[in-house]
Write a protein that holds these residues in place. Structure first.
Motif, short mmCIF file in Angstrom:
data_model
loop_
_atom_site.label_atom_id
_atom_site.label_comp_id
_atom_site.label_asym_id
_atom_site.label_seq_id
_atom_site.Cartn_x
_atom_site.Cartn_y
_atom_site.Cartn_z
N GLN A 157 0.82 -1.21 0.00
CA GLN A 157 0.00 0.00 0.00
C GLN A 157 0.86 1.27 0.00
O GLN A 157 0.33 2.37 -0.10
CB GLN A 157 -0.93 0.00 1.21
N PHE A 158 2.18 1.12 0.11
CA PHE A 158 3.08 2.27 0.07
C PHE A 158 3.29 2.72 -1.37
O PHE A 158 3.33 1.90 -2.29
CB PHE A 158 4.45 1.90 0.66
N SER A 159 3.46 4.02 -1.55
CA SER A 159 3.86 4.54 -2.85
C SER A 159 5.33 4.17 -3.08
O SER A 159 6.05 3.75 -2.16
CB SER A 159 3.71 6.06 -2.89
N THR A 160 5.80 4.36 -4.31
CA THR A 160 7.20 4.09 -4.61
C THR A 160 8.12 4.94 -3.75
O THR A 160 9.14 4.46 -3.24
CB THR A 160 7.48 4.36 -6.11
N ALA A 161 7.74 6.20 -3.55
CA ALA A 161 8.55 7.10 -2.71
C ALA A 161 8.59 6.62 -1.26
O ALA A 161 9.63 6.69 -0.60
CB ALA A 161 8.00 8.52 -2.79
N MET A 162 7.47 6.13 -0.76
CA MET A 162 7.41 5.65 0.61
C MET A 162 8.27 4.39 0.79
O MET A 162 8.96 4.23 1.81
CB MET A 162 5.97 5.37 1.02
N LYS A 163 8.24 3.51 -0.20
CA LYS A 163 9.08 2.31 -0.13
C LYS A 163 10.56 2.68 -0.10
O LYS A 163 11.35 2.08 0.63
CB LYS A 163 8.78 1.40 -1.32
N GLN A 164 10.91 3.69 -0.90
CA GLN A 164 12.31 4.14 -0.91
C GLN A 164 12.68 4.78 0.43
O GLN A 164 13.79 4.57 0.94
CB GLN A 164 12.53 5.14 -2.05
N THR A 165 11.75 5.53 1.01
CA THR A 165 12.01 6.16 2.31
C THR A 165 12.24 5.09 3.38
O THR A 165 13.14 5.23 4.22
CB THR A 165 10.83 7.06 2.71
N LEU A 166 11.43 4.03 3.37
CA LEU A 166 11.62 2.94 4.32
C LEU A 166 13.01 2.35 4.17
O LEU A 166 13.72 2.13 5.16
CB LEU A 166 10.55 1.86 4.11
N ASP A 167 13.42 2.10 2.95
CA ASP A 167 14.74 1.54 2.69
C ASP A 167 15.84 2.50 3.18
O ASP A 167 16.82 2.08 3.80
CB ASP A 167 14.90 1.29 1.19
N ASP A 168 15.65 3.79 2.91
CA ASP A 168 16.65 4.78 3.32
C ASP A 168 16.78 4.85 4.84
O ASP A 168 17.89 4.97 5.38
CB ASP A 168 16.27 6.16 2.78
N ILE A 169 15.65 4.79 5.54
CA ILE A 169 15.68 4.82 7.01
C ILE A 169 16.48 3.64 7.55
O ILE A 169 17.30 3.78 8.47
CB ILE A 169 14.24 4.80 7.57
N LEU A 170 16.26 2.47 6.98
CA LEU A 170 16.94 1.27 7.47
C LEU A 170 18.42 1.27 7.09
O LEU A 170 19.26 0.81 7.87
CB LEU A 170 16.24 0.03 6.93
N ILE A 171 18.74 1.77 5.90
CA ILE A 171 20.16 1.89 5.51
C ILE A 171 20.89 2.83 6.47
O ILE A 171 22.01 2.54 6.92
CB ILE A 171 20.28 2.39 4.05
N THR A 172 20.25 3.95 6.80
CA THR A 172 20.87 4.91 7.73
C THR A 172 21.04 4.30 9.11
O THR A 172 22.09 4.44 9.75
CB THR A 172 20.01 6.18 7.82
N ALA A 173 19.99 3.61 9.59
CA ALA A 173 20.09 2.96 10.90
C ALA A 173 21.17 1.90 10.91
O ALA A 173 21.85 1.70 11.93
CB ALA A 173 18.74 2.34 11.26
N GLY A 174 21.38 1.24 9.75
CA GLY A 174 22.40 0.19 9.65
C GLY A 174 23.82 0.72 9.72
O GLY A 174 24.77 -0.06 9.87
N LEU A 175 23.99 2.03 9.61
CA LEU A 175 25.32 2.62 9.79
C LEU A 175 25.76 2.58 11.25
O LEU A 175 26.96 2.59 11.56
CB LEU A 175 25.32 4.07 9.29
N ARG A 176 24.77 2.58 12.16
CA ARG A 176 25.07 2.60 13.60
C ARG A 176 25.11 1.20 14.21
O ARG A 176 25.88 0.94 15.11
CB ARG A 176 24.04 3.46 14.32
N ARG A 177 24.23 0.33 13.71
CA ARG A 177 24.16 -1.04 14.20
C ARG A 177 23.45 -1.89 13.15
O ARG A 177 22.60 -1.36 12.41
CB ARG A 177 23.40 -1.11 15.54
N PRO A 178 23.75 -3.16 13.05
CA PRO A 178 23.07 -3.99 12.05
C PRO A 178 21.56 -4.01 12.29
O PRO A 178 21.10 -4.07 13.42
CB PRO A 178 23.69 -5.37 12.27
N VAL A 179 20.81 -3.94 11.22
CA VAL A 179 19.36 -3.97 11.27
C VAL A 179 18.86 -5.07 10.33
O VAL A 179 19.32 -5.15 9.19
CB VAL A 179 18.75 -2.61 10.87
N LEU A 180 17.94 -5.88 10.80
CA LEU A 180 17.35 -6.92 9.98
C LEU A 180 15.93 -6.52 9.57
O LEU A 180 15.24 -5.81 10.30
CB LEU A 180 17.30 -8.25 10.74
N ARG A 181 15.52 -6.99 8.41
CA ARG A 181 14.17 -6.73 7.93
C ARG A 181 13.61 -8.03 7.36
O ARG A 181 14.22 -8.64 6.47
CB ARG A 181 14.19 -5.65 6.85
#
Length: 342
Positions: A276-300
């Motif tokens: 139900q996310f737009s393409t931009a929203m899906k990219q934002t989710l990915d960006d948030i997790l990539i940024t968080a992964g700079l500080r500690r590993p994040v699983l999805r």
């Protein structure tokens, strides 16, 4: 799609029939050729599947006591008529148009299909093995939250009626899941959970009779076992009631991840919600997790529709600005079968 236009109502009919609902298959085929009924869904909220809304709204009114010959075709209403339900369905829609339209235009199809927990069980086991730490779980779009308590349910994985593997055979609710392919999903010791939270734009309040009836209305009327499973899951949820934060998941996600204990592994997951996310929203989710992964590993852990009648369970690891992704399994959207790949 071989160059052909996507036929939504035929797609829903095929999916319903493959999942064992001949009634909804016939109704979808009937609506496919009926512009007047299709028009009733014209003002639905963006991104909402019209078949689920229309059929759910009709079912909701029947559950609320609407008297009509259509009840004779709905097994959960005590109906046993195996004839063609479409003429009665069409008459119901036109007779109850003024009550149906507000439901179709205002509701969202945040179906909380508990069967998907049969897919989450092995997915989280792989995630925990990957993390080597307790999991801090954040569900994006949990609806009523019933799949937040996935580890409260048992699962019986079977092939040709024979039990191949099982989890929590003595649980109050045991989900049946057919095995396809040669591999068996992992069913070992459950992972340790450090905490869990859900992020939901339209949370379902299980204490509200209206919300509970809408959740039940989204169940298919000839799949009584699913409705019974839903009721058992609601009873289990009432005992634990994990936290669900109301609002935009993308806005809430950074704070939710910041709440995770340092000795736990963050695991963000979603089951047929991100479509139900737009393409931009899906990219934002990915960006948030990539940024968080700079500080500690994040699983999805992602369980989303990627092909007709088929969802893919994927495990993605974000770390040091990169992400590693692998497909763990394919499954029916309701979790009725799984083909383990990992």
């Amino acid at each position: 799609m071989s160059g052909k236009a996507f036929d939504y109502w035929q797609f829903f009919a095929d999916d319903a029939r493959s999942t064992g609902s001949d009634r909804y298959a016939r109704l979808s085929e009937g609506v496919r050729g009926d512009e007047e009924l299709q028009a009733m869904c014209a003002n639905a909220k963006p991104g909402q599947p019209h078949a689920n809304l229309l059929f759910g709204a009709v079912h909701f009114l029947l559950l609320r006591g609407a008297q009509h010959s259509l009840r004779e075709f709905y097994p959960d209403m005590g109906g046993a008529n195996k004839g063609d339900p479409f003429p009665a369905f069409r008459d119901f829609c036109l007779s109850y148009r003024e009550k149906l339209l507000p439901l179709i235009h205002s509701r969202v199809t945040n179906t909380n299909e508990v069967g998907r927990s049969a897919i989450l069980h092995p997915g989280f086991r792989v995630a925990a093995e990957e993390a080597k730490a307790p999991l801090y779980l954040i569900e994006v779009g949990p609806s009523a939250g019933l799949n937040m308590i996935w580890d409260s349910y048992g699962v019986r994985y079977h092939r040709n009626g024979e039990t191949i593997a099982a989890i929590g055979a003595g649980a109050p609710l045991v989900i049946e899941c057919e095995l396809r392919g040669e591999k068996t999903p992992p069913t070992g010791a459950p992972p340790k959970i450090a905490g869990r939270v859900g992020l939901e734009l339209n949370p379902v309040d299980l204490a509200n009779a209206d919300d509970r009836d809408w959740l039940r209305a989204l169940m298919w009327p000839d799949q009584i076992a699913r409705a019974e499973r839903l009721d058992k899951a609601i009873a289990l949820f009432e005992k634990s009631k994990p936290e669900i934060r109301s609002g935009d998941a993308l806005a809430l996600l950074p704070e939710a991840m910041a709440d995770a204990p340092r000795d736990a592994a963050i695991c963000v997951y979603h089951t047929i919600a991100v479509y139900q996310f737009s393409t931009a929203m899906k990219q934002t989710l990915d960006d948030i997790l990539i940024t968080a992964g700079l500080r500690r590993p994040v699983l999805r852990l992602s369980f989303e529709m990627e092909a007709l009648h088929e969802c893919i369970l994927r495990l993605i690891r974000y770390h040091d600005g990169t992400k590693d992704e692998r497909a763990l399994a394919s499954s029916h959207p309701h979790g009725t079968w799984i083909e383990w790949r990992a």
